[in-house]
Design a protein around this motif. Structure first.
Motif, PDB file in Angstrom:
ATOM      1  N   PRO A  76       0.776  -1.238   0.000  1.00 16.51           N
ATOM      2  CA  PRO A  76       0.000   0.000   0.000  1.00 16.51           C
ATOM      3  C   PRO A  76       0.808   1.290   0.000  1.00 16.51           C
ATOM      4  N   GLY A  77       2.073   1.274   0.393  1.00 13.08           N
ATOM      5  CA  GLY A  77       2.816   2.533   0.489  1.00 13.08           C
ATOM      6  C   GLY A  77       4.127   2.521  -0.247  1.00 13.08           C
ATOM      7  N   ASP A  78       4.696   3.690  -0.401  1.00  9.87           N
ATOM      8  CA  ASP A  78       6.008   3.884  -0.998  1.00  9.87           C
ATOM      9  C   ASP A  78       7.018   3.032  -0.238  1.00  9.87           C
ATOM     10  N   ALA A  79       7.928   2.395  -0.957  1.00  6.25           N
ATOM     11  CA  ALA A  79       8.894   1.486  -0.335  1.00  6.25           C
ATOM     12  C   ALA A  79       9.793   2.185   0.670  1.00  6.25           C
ATOM     13  N   TYR A  80       9.960   3.505   0.548  1.00  6.40           N
ATOM     14  CA  TYR A  80      10.864   4.221   1.432  1.00  6.40           C
ATOM     15  C   TYR A  80      10.140   5.090   2.451  1.00  6.40           C
ATOM     16  N   LEU A  81       8.830   4.967   2.536  1.00  8.90           N
ATOM     17  CA  LEU A  81       8.079   5.767   3.498  1.00  8.90           C
ATOM     18  C   LEU A  81       8.048   5.086   4.863  1.00  8.90           C
ATOM     19  N   PRO A  82       8.061   5.862   5.945  1.00  7.72           N
ATOM     20  CA  PRO A  82       7.824   5.273   7.261  1.00  7.72           C
ATOM     21  C   PRO A  82       6.405   4.689   7.301  1.00  7.72           C
ATOM     22  N   GLY A 102      -2.259  -8.005 -20.772  1.00  5.65           N
ATOM     23  CA  GLY A 102      -2.927  -7.901 -19.482  1.00  5.65           C
ATOM     24  C   GLY A 102      -4.255  -7.189 -19.522  1.00  5.65           C
ATOM     25  N   VAL A 103      -5.001  -7.399 -18.459  1.00  6.79           N
ATOM     26  CA  VAL A 103      -6.277  -6.719 -18.255  1.00  6.79           C
ATOM     27  C   VAL A 103      -6.205  -6.034 -16.904  1.00  6.79           C
ATOM     28  N   ILE A 104      -6.435  -4.735 -16.891  1.00  3.00           N
ATOM     29  CA  ILE A 104      -6.427  -3.956 -15.656  1.00  3.00           C
ATOM     30  C   ILE A 104      -7.866  -3.579 -15.361  1.00  3.00           C
ATOM     31  N   ARG A 105      -8.368  -3.987 -14.211  1.00  3.58           N
ATOM     32  CA  ARG A 105      -9.765  -3.712 -13.891  1.00  3.58           C
ATOM     33  C   ARG A 105      -9.959  -2.491 -13.011  1.00  3.58           C
ATOM     34  N   ASP A 106      -8.881  -1.912 -12.521  1.00  4.34           N
ATOM     35  CA  ASP A 106      -8.995  -0.654 -11.779  1.00  4.34           C
ATOM     36  C   ASP A 106      -7.836   0.252 -12.195  1.00  4.34           C
ATOM     37  N   ALA A 107      -7.843   1.467 -11.733  1.00  2.55           N
ATOM     38  CA  ALA A 107      -6.845   2.450 -12.168  1.00  2.55           C
ATOM     39  C   ALA A 107      -5.574   2.433 -11.322  1.00  2.55           C
ATOM     40  N   GLY A 108      -5.415   1.477 -10.429  1.00  2.00           N
ATOM     41  CA  GLY A 108      -4.292   1.473  -9.504  1.00  2.00           C
ATOM     42  C   GLY A 108      -2.926   1.420 -10.147  1.00  2.00           C
ATOM     43  N   LEU A 109      -2.727   0.538 -11.124  1.00  5.50           N
ATOM     44  CA  LEU A 109      -1.413   0.444 -11.762  1.00  5.50           C
ATOM     45  C   LEU A 109      -1.121   1.695 -12.585  1.00  5.50           C
ATOM     46  N   TRP A 110      -2.141   2.267 -13.217  1.00 11.00           N
ATOM     47  CA  TRP A 110      -1.958   3.522 -13.952  1.00 11.00           C
ATOM     48  C   TRP A 110      -1.589   4.643 -12.981  1.00 11.00           C
ATOM     49  N   THR A 111      -2.252   4.715 -11.837  1.00 10.72           N
ATOM     50  CA  THR A 111      -1.962   5.727 -10.821  1.00 10.72           C
ATOM     51  C   THR A 111      -0.522   5.588 -10.339  1.00 10.72           C
ATOM     52  N   TRP A 112      -0.058   4.375 -10.176  1.00 10.75           N
ATOM     53  CA  TRP A 112       1.318   4.114  -9.763  1.00 10.75           C
ATOM     54  C   TRP A 112       2.294   4.634 -10.818  1.00 10.75           C
ATOM     55  N   TYR A 113       1.998   4.367 -12.084  1.00  8.51           N
ATOM     56  CA  TYR A 113       2.859   4.857 -13.167  1.00  8.51           C
ATOM     57  C   TYR A 113       2.910   6.385 -13.170  1.00  8.51           C
ATOM     58  N   ILE A 114       1.781   7.038 -13.050  1.00 12.81           N
ATOM     59  CA  ILE A 114       1.716   8.499 -13.041  1.00 12.81           C
ATOM     60  C   ILE A 114       2.452   9.070 -11.830  1.00 12.81           C
ATOM     61  N   ALA A 115       2.379   8.396 -10.686  1.00 14.05           N
ATOM     62  CA  ALA A 115       3.097   8.862  -9.492  1.00 14.05           C
ATOM     63  C   ALA A 115       4.594   8.933  -9.754  1.00 14.05           C
ATOM     64  N   GLY A 116       5.121   8.000 -10.533  1.00 13.10           N
ATOM     65  CA  GLY A 116       6.542   8.031 -10.868  1.00 13.10           C
ATOM     66  C   GLY A 116       6.913   9.194 -11.770  1.00 13.10           C
ATOM     67  N   LEU A 117       5.956   9.695 -12.536  1.00 10.21           N
ATOM     68  CA  LEU A 117       6.220  10.824 -13.429  1.00 10.21           C
ATOM     69  C   LEU A 117       6.107  12.161 -12.712  1.00 10.21           C
ATOM     70  N   GLN A 132       5.541  12.730  -8.995  1.00 11.59           N
ATOM     71  CA  GLN A 132       5.835  12.917  -7.571  1.00 11.59           C
ATOM     72  C   GLN A 132       6.602  11.714  -7.038  1.00 11.59           C
ATOM     73  N   SER A 133       7.245  11.891  -5.903  1.00  9.63           N
ATOM     74  CA  SER A 133       7.950  10.754  -5.324  1.00  9.63           C
ATOM     75  C   SER A 133       7.045   9.945  -4.401  1.00  9.63           C
ATOM     76  N   LEU A 134       6.023  10.567  -3.820  1.00 14.08           N
ATOM     77  CA  LEU A 134       5.120   9.868  -2.913  1.00 14.08           C
ATOM     78  C   LEU A 134       4.359   8.790  -3.671  1.00 14.08           C
ATOM     79  N   GLY A 135       4.577   7.561  -3.308  1.00 12.01           N
ATOM     80  CA  GLY A 135       3.898   6.454  -3.969  1.00 12.01           C
ATOM     81  C   GLY A 135       4.583   5.936  -5.213  1.00 12.01           C
ATOM     82  N   ALA A 136       5.739   6.495  -5.566  1.00 14.94           N
ATOM     83  CA  ALA A 136       6.389   6.087  -6.810  1.00 14.94           C
ATOM     84  C   ALA A 136       7.093   4.737  -6.675  1.00 14.94           C
ATOM     85  N   ARG A 137       7.831   4.515  -5.612  1.00 11.93           N
ATOM     86  CA  ARG A 137       8.521   3.232  -5.407  1.00 11.93           C
ATOM     87  C   ARG A 137       7.645   2.352  -4.536  1.00 11.93           C
TER      88      ARG A 137
END
Length: 164
Positions: free
Chosen positions: A17-23, A79-94, A96-101
Motif C-alpha cells: 500500500p505505500g512507498d517502499a521508502y516511506l515510514p 494484461g487486463v487492468i480492472r482498476d486504475a491502480g497500476l496507472w496511478t502508480w505509473y503516473i506517481a513516478g512521473l 511525484q515521489s510519494l507512492g512512486a517506489r
C-alpha cells in the motif's frame, strides 16, 4: 451473459500500500492496492557483470571478477487492468515521489486459481506503460502491458509441486 476472460490470465500483480521508502505511518495514508492480470511475465531474473583480469605470469586462464549486479525489468504483457491502480502508480513516478517506489509481487496462479509461485520485487517503479489497442470490429479484450524496474527479486514457492 458475458464470459469472464480472466481464466487464461495466470499472472497477477499486487503492490504494497505505500512507498517502499516511506515510514509506516505515512505508508498507511496510501490505501491503494492496485492489481492486474496478465498472460505473460518476462524478466524475472538478474545479471552479474564480470570483468576479465589477466594476471601476469598466469597463462592458463583469465580471472573473472564480479563488478556489479543488475536486476532485469519485469515485463508484463497481454494484461487486463480492472482498476486504475497500476496507472496511478505509473503516473506517481512521473509527477511525484510519494507512492512512486512500491514493493509488490508477481503471482503465478494454477489452472485451479490458487497461487503457485510468487516473485516479490523490492522498490519497484512502473517504468513503462503500453495502453490497449482498440479495434471495434473485433470482440477481443482490450490488452495492456507494463514494465517494472526494481531493486531486488525474491522467489517464493506458495504451493508444493503437483498441486493443481
Amino acid at each position: 451473459m458475458i464470459e469472464d476472460p480472466l481464466p487464461s490470465y495466470r499472472f497477477l500483480v499486487t503492490l504494497e500500500p505505500g512507498d517502499a521508502y516511506l515510514p509506516g505511518a505515512q505508508a498507511a495514508l496510501l490505501p491503494l492496492l492496485p492489481g492486474g492480470e496478465f498472460q505473460e511475465a518476462k524478466g524475472l531474473g538478474a545479471d552479474l557483470e564480470v570483468s576479465a583480469y589477466p594476471e601476469g605470469g598466469v597463462n592458463d586462464h583469465v580471472h573473472l571478477l564480479p563488478v556489479r549486479h543488475t536486476w532485469s525489468r519485469i515485463s508484463l504483457r497481454r494484461g487486463v487492468i480492472r482498476d486504475a491502480g497500476l496507472w496511478t502508480w505509473y503516473i506517481a513516478g512521473l509527477t511525484q515521489s510519494l507512492g512512486a517506489r512500491r514493493d509488490g509481487a508477481v503471482i503465478l496462479m494454477t489452472p485451479g486459481g490458487t497461487p503457485a509461485m510468487s516473485w516479490i520485487f523490492q522498490a519497484g517503479l512502473a517504468a513503462k506503460w503500453v495502453g490497449p489497442e482498440l479495434t471495434a470490429t473485433q470482440g477481443s479484450v482490450a490488452i495492456e502491458a507494463m514494465e517494472i524496474a526494481h531493486e531486488g527479486l525474491i522467489p517464493v514457492i506458495l504451493s508444493p509441486p503437483g498441486t493443481p
